[in-house]
Design a protein around this motif. Structure first.
Motif, PDB file in Angstrom:
ATOM      1  N   UNK A   1       7.955 -13.379  11.051  1.00  0.00           N
ATOM      2  CA  UNK A   1       9.068 -12.652  11.662  1.00  0.00           C
ATOM      3  C   UNK A   1       8.640 -11.210  11.876  1.00  0.00           C
ATOM      4  N   UNK A   2       8.707 -10.754  13.139  1.00  0.00           N
ATOM      5  CA  UNK A   2       8.383  -9.368  13.465  1.00  0.00           C
ATOM      6  C   UNK A   2       9.595  -8.721  14.124  1.00  0.00           C
ATOM      7  N   UNK A   3       9.685  -7.395  13.938  1.00  0.00           N
ATOM      8  CA  UNK A   3      10.827  -6.646  14.473  1.00  0.00           C
ATOM      9  C   UNK A   3      10.299  -5.441  15.234  1.00  0.00           C
ATOM     10  N   UNK A   4      10.815  -5.256  16.448  1.00  0.00           N
ATOM     11  CA  UNK A   4      10.563  -4.057  17.234  1.00  0.00           C
ATOM     12  C   UNK A   4      11.918  -3.427  17.523  1.00  0.00           C
ATOM     13  N   UNK A   5      12.145  -2.235  17.008  1.00  0.00           N
ATOM     14  CA  UNK A   5      13.480  -1.649  17.102  1.00  0.00           C
ATOM     15  C   UNK A   5      13.398  -0.187  17.494  1.00  0.00           C
ATOM     16  N   UNK A   6      14.350   0.229  18.282  1.00  0.00           N
ATOM     17  CA  UNK A   6      14.563   1.635  18.595  1.00  0.00           C
ATOM     18  C   UNK A   6      15.946   2.016  18.094  1.00  0.00           C
ATOM     19  N   UNK A   7      16.157   3.264  17.730  1.00  0.00           N
ATOM     20  CA  UNK A   7      17.470   3.655  17.198  1.00  0.00           C
ATOM     21  C   UNK A   7      18.606   3.312  18.168  1.00  0.00           C
ATOM     22  N   UNK A   8      19.547   2.551  17.692  1.00  0.00           N
ATOM     23  CA  UNK A   8      20.691   2.113  18.506  1.00  0.00           C
ATOM     24  C   UNK A   8      21.940   2.152  17.638  1.00  0.00           C
ATOM     25  N   UNK A   9      22.970   2.871  18.117  1.00  0.00           N
ATOM     26  CA  UNK A   9      24.216   2.981  17.364  1.00  0.00           C
ATOM     27  C   UNK A   9      25.342   2.287  18.119  1.00  0.00           C
ATOM     28  N   UNK A  10      26.149   1.540  17.392  1.00  0.00           N
ATOM     29  CA  UNK A  10      27.299   0.843  17.975  1.00  0.00           C
ATOM     30  C   UNK A  10      28.498   1.035  17.056  1.00  0.00           C
ATOM     31  N   UNK A  11      29.696   0.802  17.590  1.00  0.00           N
ATOM     32  CA  UNK A  11      30.922   0.741  16.795  1.00  0.00           C
ATOM     33  C   UNK A  11      31.213  -0.725  16.513  1.00  0.00           C
ATOM     34  N   UNK A  12      31.156  -1.135  15.265  1.00  0.00           N
ATOM     35  CA  UNK A  12      31.292  -2.554  14.956  1.00  0.00           C
ATOM     36  C   UNK A  12      31.694  -2.741  13.511  1.00  0.00           C
ATOM     37  N   UNK A  13      32.032  -3.991  13.193  1.00  0.00           N
ATOM     38  CA  UNK A  13      32.271  -4.417  11.815  1.00  0.00           C
ATOM     39  C   UNK A  13      30.918  -4.811  11.247  1.00  0.00           C
ATOM     40  N   UNK A  14      30.350  -4.039  10.330  1.00  0.00           N
ATOM     41  CA  UNK A  14      28.986  -4.320   9.873  1.00  0.00           C
ATOM     42  C   UNK A  14      28.853  -5.687   9.214  1.00  0.00           C
ATOM     43  N   UNK A  15      29.913  -6.145   8.503  1.00  0.00           N
ATOM     44  CA  UNK A  15      29.834  -7.444   7.850  1.00  0.00           C
ATOM     45  C   UNK A  15      29.689  -8.575   8.857  1.00  0.00           C
ATOM     46  N   UNK A  16      30.506  -8.553   9.914  1.00  0.00           N
ATOM     47  CA  UNK A  16      30.422  -9.607  10.921  1.00  0.00           C
ATOM     48  C   UNK A  16      29.115  -9.539  11.694  1.00  0.00           C
ATOM     49  N   UNK A  17      28.693  -8.324  12.055  1.00  0.00           N
ATOM     50  CA  UNK A  17      27.434  -8.192  12.797  1.00  0.00           C
ATOM     51  C   UNK A  17      26.266  -8.671  11.945  1.00  0.00           C
ATOM     52  N   UNK A  18      26.282  -8.345  10.654  1.00  0.00           N
ATOM     53  CA  UNK A  18      25.215  -8.800   9.767  1.00  0.00           C
ATOM     54  C   UNK A  18      25.176 -10.331   9.703  1.00  0.00           C
TER      55      UNK A  18
END
Length: 417
Positions: free
Chosen positions: A302-319
């Motif tokens: 498993x590899x991850x490529x990420x750039x800083x991204x901010x959203x308004x969300x419910x962290x529990x559901x998104x997780x």
């Protein structure tokens, strides 16, 4: 015979429709009857007003002689004697004089009834209105007005008659129009009641449908793990020597069943609309990285490529949604005999999970999200929760196949500048 809940809801809808229609139709019938009666009374009032004008004009021509004498000789010289409506001056009570009938024949009345009306008017001392049969059996409208002699006794009455056929025909037309209008309105009320009752029970029907689907899918998703768990337990019971190898598998299977139950509960709460989103600013790249670190790889790369991204969300559901996508890719995104290769990209409010498995049939992609079925053989419940989470946040979930093989899932949320 047991009736299903859906059938009872359908009967309830028809019952509500019938009750709505009957109650409104009853009120409509009462209003229609009042309107018809008012129209009938208005027509009779118009006829009676015209006849009373005639009786009043005739009474001015009736002369009194002595205490009890009555003279009608002046009537013949007046124009009213040759006009319609026709009339008659008839003796009744204390009157003794020759009756007088107008010379013009306007309606074929039966004079026997006219004498009876004159006696009734003289006996009561007030106007008498009504219908009497004509010579051919048709109705004739009559008004009888009593008059006094010089001694103050009722000596007779002036009886005026008219043909009510035109007024009655007009009233019948009104009745027909009212009946026709009521029939149309009752039909419209029935349709409206059916629509309103459908809207009234729609939440109950939707909840019932969701409950039935949830129960069916719960049984479907737990059937295989329960059977496997029972097989492991029976094997461990019969073969004590294999217990050290079987117990970890049993624990993992029990954990999987717990995860399925948790997903079912979340799915039910989302479908019922009782899940309250705890919205707050979330760094999506950090959340995804944390999910990858906490998820057992089970030998997958498993590899991850990420750039800083901010959203308004419910962290529990998104997780949970990201975890479901990752678990789905680890479990099914592999070729036979090879470890899973998963690459996750986070940018612009989107999380893209790509694997190197057999891919997913586009024809059943939507069904994978809605009907708890996936092309890779999973229950598909996790993907359903992912889509519900995306929609609850104003985003979307898409799936397509890569050109070199494997499935790509794209989970998108509205980014925050």
């Amino acid at each position: 015979m047991t009736t299903s809940a859906a059938a009872r809801l359908r009967r309830l809808r028809w019952l509500l429709t019938v009750l709505f229609t009957i109650l409104n139709a009853a009120g409509l019938v009462v209003l229609a009857w009042l309107f018809i009666e008012q129209d009938r009374e208005a027509g009779e009032l118009r006829m009676d007003t015209e006849l009373k004008q005639v009786t009043a004009a005739v009474l001015r021509l009736v002369q009194r002689t002595g205490d009890t004498g009555i003279t009608t000789g002046y009537i013949g010289g007046d124009q009213i004697d040759t006009s319609c409506p026709e009339f008659a001056v008839l003796p009744a009570g204390a009157g003794e004089f020759d009756p007088h009938f107008s010379t013009r024949d306007c309606v074929a009345e039966d004079r026997r009834y006219l004498y009876g009306l004159a006696r009734d008017a003289a006996a009561s001392g007030r106007f008498v209105e009504g219908y009497v049969p004509g010579q051919g059996g048709e109705l004739v409208r009559v008004v009888a007005q009593p008059f006094l002699n010089a001694a103050g006794q009722y000596a007779g009455a002036v009886v005026a008659t008219s043909d009510p056929s035109a007024a009655l025909a007009q009233h019948r037309n009104v009745v027909l129009w009212v009946i026709g209008g009521c029939a149309l309105l009752v039909s419209a009320l029935a349709v409206t009641g059916h629509v309103l009752s459908g809207r009234a029970i729609r939440p109950a029907a939707a909840a019932l449908e969701q409950q039935e689907v949830l129960l069916a899918e719960t049984a479907h998703d737990l059937r295989t793990p329960v059977a496997a768990l029972r097989a492991l337990a029976e094997t461990a019971w019969r073969n004590p020597a294999e217990r050290p190898d079987l117990l970890p598998r049993t624990v993992r299977l029990a954990a999987r069943m717990g995860s399925i139950i948790d997903d079912l509960l979340v799915r039910a709460r989302l479908a019922a609309g009782v899940e309250v989103l705890a919205m707050q600013p979330v760094w999506l790249d950090q959340l995804v990285t944390a999910v990858v670190e906490e998820t057992p790889a089970e030998g997958a790369q498993v590899t991850v490529t990420a750039t800083p991204t901010r959203i308004n969300a419910d962290p529990g559901l998104v997780q949970r949604a990201v975890g479901n996508l990752l678990a789905n890719a680890i479990r099914y995104g592999r070729q036979p005999g090879a470890p899973a290769i998963v690459h996750i990209t986070v940018a612009g409010g989107r999380v893209t999970v790509a694997d190197h498995g057999p891919g997913i049939d586009p024809a059943v992609a939507e069904e994978s999200f809605d009907r708890f079925a996936s092309g890779g053989g999973s229950s598909g419940l996790g993907l359903s929760i992912v889509r519900w989470t995306a929609q609850a946040h104003g985003g979307y979930l898409r799936v397509y196949n890569a050109q070199d093989g494997g499935a790509i899932f794209e989970l998108a949320f509205p980014p925050v500048p």
